[in-house]
Design an enzyme around this catalytic site. Structure first.
Site, PDB file in Angstrom:
ATOM      1  N   ASN A   1      12.398 -14.865  -3.127  1.00 50.83           N
ATOM      2  CA  ASN A   1      12.087 -14.722  -1.702  1.00 50.83           C
ATOM      3  C   ASN A   1      13.326 -15.085  -0.897  1.00 50.83           C
ATOM      4  O   ASN A   1      14.203 -15.799  -1.378  1.00 50.83           O
ATOM      5  CB  ASN A   1      10.915 -15.648  -1.311  1.00 50.83           C
ATOM      6  CG  ASN A   1      10.211 -15.189  -0.039  1.00 50.83           C
ATOM      7  OD1 ASN A   1      10.824 -15.084   1.016  1.00 50.83           O
ATOM      8  ND2 ASN A   1       8.930 -14.898  -0.160  1.00 50.83           N
TER       9      ASN A   1
ATOM     10  N   HIS B   1      -4.630  -4.126  -2.654  1.00 51.75           N
ATOM     11  CA  HIS B   1      -4.990  -3.790  -1.268  1.00 51.75           C
ATOM     12  C   HIS B   1      -5.097  -2.289  -1.037  1.00 51.75           C
ATOM     13  O   HIS B   1      -5.038  -1.835   0.103  1.00 51.75           O
ATOM     14  CB  HIS B   1      -3.986  -4.431  -0.297  1.00 51.75           C
ATOM     15  CG  HIS B   1      -4.059  -5.936  -0.274  1.00 51.75           C
ATOM     16  ND1 HIS B   1      -3.095  -6.750   0.265  1.00 51.75           N
ATOM     17  CD2 HIS B   1      -5.023  -6.782  -0.751  1.00 51.75           C
ATOM     18  CE1 HIS B   1      -3.452  -8.030   0.126  1.00 51.75           C
ATOM     19  NE2 HIS B   1      -4.610  -8.070  -0.498  1.00 51.75           N
TER      20      HIS B   1
ATOM     21  N   GLY C   1       8.639 -11.692  -2.662  1.00 53.87           N
ATOM     22  CA  GLY C   1       8.488 -11.048  -1.355  1.00 53.87           C
ATOM     23  C   GLY C   1       7.107 -11.175  -0.751  1.00 53.87           C
ATOM     24  O   GLY C   1       6.654 -10.272  -0.067  1.00 53.87           O
ATOM     25  N   THR C   2       6.459 -12.318  -0.997  1.00 56.94           N
ATOM     26  CA  THR C   2       5.141 -12.509  -0.372  1.00 56.94           C
ATOM     27  C   THR C   2       5.056 -13.909   0.207  1.00 56.94           C
ATOM     28  O   THR C   2       5.607 -14.857  -0.361  1.00 56.94           O
ATOM     29  CB  THR C   2       3.986 -12.201  -1.354  1.00 56.94           C
ATOM     30  OG1 THR C   2       2.740 -12.437  -0.685  1.00 56.94           O
ATOM     31  CG2 THR C   2       4.043 -13.023  -2.624  1.00 56.94           C
TER      32      THR C   2
ATOM     33  N   VAL D   1       0.825  -1.211   0.000  1.00 53.56           N
ATOM     34  CA  VAL D   1       0.000   0.000   0.000  1.00 53.56           C
ATOM     35  C   VAL D   1       0.864   1.267   0.000  1.00 53.56           C
ATOM     36  O   VAL D   1       0.354   2.365   0.161  1.00 53.56           O
ATOM     37  CB  VAL D   1      -0.955   0.001   1.220  1.00 53.56           C
ATOM     38  CG1 VAL D   1      -1.965  -1.130   1.115  1.00 53.56           C
ATOM     39  CG2 VAL D   1      -0.199  -0.099   2.546  1.00 53.56           C
TER      40      VAL D   1
END
Ligand code: OAD
Length: 237
Positions: free
Chosen positions: A210, A117, A184-185, A101
């Protein structure tokens, strides 16, 4: 499978979709959610990131968002954001699907973005639905709309639907991309996490970036371990 293979696939692909999460902004100094030191290790989402929490105590929720806004305002895009902006500029078909965000993707120069988001800079009136982008700090919390109603952060909270157009664009891109990058999740928040399997089932080559293995790793053709800033710079070189 190596980074050389990933580079070759990336160079060949004309349509690329990328799903990113908090790990991509970590090197900018923004805390992730679930790593050690992550936001959900220190705060409870049900106190701060649900419509019910906001209804109960809008000032508390806003204090947390204002703290995050102040933090992000002082952060800069990192090499991962910059490499993604280069990819955006270079690929005929591209979509950066972000769960973040902070809008650092945009500040790095990326243009084709689906924000699943919302954004920490967006606000929406709970009374008249007027929406705005407010970058600066608020003088009082909770901030108010010109109509007198309380403003809420323009983010998606737990239990809320994703913005329809952004989701449709993300799903279309994931299911038509030749190459799908996921970076990165942690692969635990749906429906965003479901895009990886959807891309793979539709024939995309899937590359994961990652620090560690995640629930996405098994679906990935190539899993690259390391900080997103370092790996993306190498991928885009
Ligand atoms: P998480 O905190 O769940 O996961 C961050 C991931 O990034 C982990 O898999 C880390 O291993 C990885 N990571 C950390 N630093 C990294 C680095 N420098 N380079 C590469 N990888 C790194 O964050 P998200 O998956 O983004 O939703 O969380 C998804 C959603 O859950 C968020 O959008 C937020 C949260 O609740 C809402 O607020 C609706």
């Amino acid at each position: 499978m190596s980074i050389e293979q990933a580079k070759e696939w990336l160079a060949q692909a004309e349509s690329v979709a990328v799903l990113i999460g908090a790990g991509v902004s970590a090197e900018s100094g923004i805390p992730t959610f679930r790593d050690s030191g992550g936001l959900w290790r220190n705060f409870r989402p049900e106190d701060l990131a649900t419509p019910q929490a906001f209804h109960r105590d809008p000032t508390l929720v806003w204090e947390w968002y204002e703290w995050r806004r102040n933090l992000v305002r002082n952060c800069r895009p990192n090499p991962a954001h910059e490499a993604l902006a280069v990819l955006d500029a270079g690929k005929p078909r591209f979509l950066l699907i972000t769960q973040n965000v902070d809008r650092l993707e945009e500040r790095a120069g990326a243009k084709r973005i689906a924000r699943l988001h919302g954004s920490i800079w967006d606000v929406r009136c709970t009374a008249c639905s007027h929406s705005d982008i407010i970058y600066g700090p608020f003088e009082e919390l909770p901030p108010r709309c010109g109509c007198g109603g309380i403003l809420r952060p323009g983010v998606v909270w737990f239990g809320e639907a994703l913005p329809r157009q952004q989701w449709d664009a993300a799903y279309r891109a994931a299911t038509t991309a030749e190459l799908f990058l996921v970076a990165g999740t942690s692969a635990v928040v749906y429906p965003a996490a479901g895009l990886v399997a959807a891309a793979r089932d539709s024939g995309a080559r899937v590359i994961e970036v990652n620090l560690e293995a995640t629930g996405h790793t098994l679906a990935a053709h190539v899993a690259l371990r390391g900080p997103a800033g370092v790996i993306f710079r190498e991928l885009a070189a």
